[in-house]
Design an enzyme around this catalytic site. Sequence first.
Site, short mmCIF file in Angstrom:
data_model
loop_
_atom_site.label_atom_id
_atom_site.label_comp_id
_atom_site.label_asym_id
_atom_site.label_seq_id
_atom_site.Cartn_x
_atom_site.Cartn_y
_atom_site.Cartn_z
N LYS A 79 0.82 -1.21 0.00
CA LYS A 79 0.00 0.00 0.00
C LYS A 79 0.85 1.26 0.00
CE LYS A 79 -4.34 -1.90 1.53
NZ LYS A 79 -5.34 -2.05 2.59
N ARG A 93 -3.27 -9.99 5.16
CA ARG A 93 -3.67 -10.08 3.74
C ARG A 93 -2.53 -9.54 2.88
NH1 ARG A 93 -6.02 -6.70 0.06
NH2 ARG A 93 -7.52 -7.60 -1.39
C1 YH5 Z 1 -7.65 -4.48 3.62
O1 YH5 Z 1 -6.80 -3.72 4.10
N1 YH5 Z 1 -7.44 -3.88 1.16
S1 YH5 Z 1 -7.95 -3.79 -1.54
C2 YH5 Z 1 -3.53 -0.09 -3.05
C3 YH5 Z 1 -2.24 -0.59 -3.22
C4 YH5 Z 1 -1.95 -1.88 -2.85
C5 YH5 Z 1 -2.94 -2.68 -2.35
C6 YH5 Z 1 -1.38 1.46 -4.03
N2 YH5 Z 1 -9.05 -5.23 0.46
C7 YH5 Z 1 -7.94 -4.54 2.23
O2 YH5 Z 1 -5.00 -4.22 -1.27
N3 YH5 Z 1 -9.64 -6.20 2.63
C8 YH5 Z 1 -8.13 -4.31 0.10
O3 YH5 Z 1 -1.22 0.14 -3.74
C9 YH5 Z 1 -8.94 -5.39 1.80
N4 YH5 Z 1 -8.37 -5.31 4.43
C10 YH5 Z 1 -9.34 -6.14 3.94
N5 YH5 Z 1 -10.02 -6.90 4.81
C11 YH5 Z 1 -6.65 -2.58 -1.49
C12 YH5 Z 1 -5.28 -3.10 -1.63
C13 YH5 Z 1 -4.24 -2.21 -2.18
C14 YH5 Z 1 -4.52 -0.90 -2.54
#
Ligand code: YH5
Length: 283
Positions: free
Chosen positions: A221, A255
């Site tokens: 993230k 996750r």
């Molecule tokens: C979460 O924290 N996050 S989707 C932006 C990124 C990298 C990854 C800019 N679903 C979560 O993974 N479900 C997502 O780089 C989730 N907890 C739970 N339970 C976002 C994501 C991401 C966004």
Amino acid sequence: MILDCAGKCVDLSRPQVMGILNVTPDSFSDGGCYQRTQAALQHAHQMVADGAAIIDVGGESTRPGAPAVSVAEELDRVLPVVEALSRELPVPISIDTSKAAVMREAVKVGAGFINDVAALQHTGALAAAAAGLVPVSLMHMQGEPRTMQSAPHYDDVVREVYDYLLQRVAICRLKGIKQEHLIIDPGFGFGKSLAHNLALLKALPKFVATGLPVLVGISRKSMIGTLLNAELGDRVIGSVAAAVLAANVGVKLIRVHDVKETVEALKIVSAVNSYRECEKEEL
Ligand code: YH5
């Protein structure tokens, strides 16, 4: 403690990895629907071989600016994957959705866990999750995915996120969802500045102290990107470090995108945390 996900179990006596499986068209832009499904299945098998305890299948992008997805489109994307993986894999399949219809259909074809970034606030979701009889993770988000990062504000981010999650837990209990089926997640990056994310990371023991299993998603993230000034591909070590910090204070589900690296790091955490003095003769 064991989390029973429609007959498949996750051992929560140690921290476990939830592997991320995106089935949005942008994740495999080349090839058609069949190729995309095949690539997703192969990726899931690899994550299980690498030690993932659960696979999180998502067909709706929550990135800022991502287009909304219809129920029909989301079902088309995720159902074949959830159905095949539930059949083929020894670990539970999580459905990452906020839509009641997607929850229902996914559980029908074998999903054993519901991961909802909207904490069952959308129409029908509470009833769908209660009827599903599977564990559910409730995540905190301020605002909506499209706009949430524009100007997040809190008077006290830890208190507000904590109060929100316990309020959602109480509502779920009233709707008939068993306590043993509830998992909480502070929602890193969902309507949070870097300072908010750091405050929440530091306050994870407070969430763990509720006694409910805690899930976190920090992998790749922007908080990692900002701290390291690194693009997506160069965020693995930072993401693993955050996973270790979380697991070391009792977070049970992490996750992640990079399953093998995280599983290895968490093995060290759980070896240290489960070591007892009386075992020292074995060394
Ligand atoms: C979460 O924290 N996050 S989707 C932006 C990124 C990298 C990854 C800019 N679903 C979560 O993974 N479900 C997502 O780089 C989730 N907890 C739970 N339970 C976002 C994501 C991401 C966004």
